[in-house]
Motif scaffolding. Sequence first.
Motif, short mmCIF file in Angstrom:
data_model
loop_
_atom_site.label_atom_id
_atom_site.label_comp_id
_atom_site.label_asym_id
_atom_site.label_seq_id
_atom_site.Cartn_x
_atom_site.Cartn_y
_atom_site.Cartn_z
N LEU A 145 -1.78 6.52 -3.15
CA LEU A 145 -1.40 5.47 -4.09
C LEU A 145 -2.60 4.57 -4.35
CD1 LEU A 145 2.19 4.56 -2.87
CD2 LEU A 145 1.54 5.84 -4.91
N THR A 146 -3.26 4.79 -5.47
CA THR A 146 -4.37 3.94 -5.88
C THR A 146 -3.81 2.70 -6.55
OG1 THR A 146 -4.50 5.01 -8.04
CG2 THR A 146 -5.88 5.94 -6.27
N LEU A 147 -4.66 1.74 -6.82
CA LEU A 147 -4.22 0.52 -7.50
C LEU A 147 -3.61 0.84 -8.86
CD1 LEU A 147 -4.03 -2.54 -7.34
CD2 LEU A 147 -6.33 -2.68 -8.28
N LEU B 232 -0.23 2.46 -8.36
CA LEU B 232 0.76 1.46 -7.95
C LEU B 232 1.22 0.62 -9.14
CD1 LEU B 232 -0.81 0.31 -4.58
CD2 LEU B 232 1.46 1.34 -4.87
N ALA B 233 0.29 0.23 -10.00
CA ALA B 233 0.65 -0.57 -11.17
C ALA B 233 1.55 0.22 -12.10
CB ALA B 233 -0.61 -1.02 -11.91
N GLU B 234 1.24 1.49 -12.31
CA GLU B 234 2.06 2.34 -13.17
C GLU B 234 3.44 2.55 -12.55
OE1 GLU B 234 1.52 6.74 -14.85
OE2 GLU B 234 -0.19 5.41 -15.24
N SER C 192 8.84 -6.29 -7.83
CA SER C 192 7.52 -6.13 -7.20
C SER C 192 7.57 -4.88 -6.34
CB SER C 192 7.18 -7.35 -6.34
OG SER C 192 8.00 -7.38 -5.19
N LEU C 193 6.41 -4.47 -5.88
CA LEU C 193 6.39 -3.31 -5.00
C LEU C 193 7.02 -3.64 -3.64
CD1 LEU C 193 2.96 -1.73 -5.90
CD2 LEU C 193 5.23 -0.84 -6.38
N ALA D 60 9.34 9.24 -8.63
CA ALA D 60 8.31 8.37 -9.20
C ALA D 60 7.16 8.14 -8.22
CB ALA D 60 8.92 7.04 -9.63
N LEU D 61 7.50 7.92 -6.95
CA LEU D 61 6.46 7.71 -5.93
C LEU D 61 5.61 8.96 -5.74
CD1 LEU D 61 8.08 5.60 -3.11
CD2 LEU D 61 5.78 5.33 -3.98
N THR D 62 6.28 10.12 -5.71
CA THR D 62 5.55 11.37 -5.56
C THR D 62 4.63 11.60 -6.75
OG1 THR D 62 7.38 12.28 -4.27
CG2 THR D 62 5.81 13.86 -5.16
#
Length: 106
Positions: free
Chosen positions: A22-24, A27-29, A38-39, A58-60
């Motif tokens: 999970l890059t920034l 994570l934003a997307e 929020s996350l 979505a996380l995957t």
Amino acid sequence: MSNPWAGEVTLVIDGTPRVMKLTLGALAELEHSLAVGSLVDLVQRFESGGFSTGDVLALTGAGLQGGGQEMALSDLAKAEIEGGVLIAARAAAQLLARAFMMPEET
């Protein structure tokens, strides 16, 4: 293989091990696509067991994108996950945990 110190998690999809992270940007997307406040809200859903299969999907997808192995969510939804939904949910939870932990905590 994945590097947990770099926040990576491996999931075998359609017989191929895929490294997720999970890059920034991912994570934003993810935050936008799930329409969560929020996350932290998403993390709390996973911690309480109140997450949905849509959250896992979505996380995957975000993890694959962050790991440079982008896959359309429609393709991911039809893919064979080694170990099934339980392993996919575990990998998604690990992605979240590793994204917000210091390396010495993983």
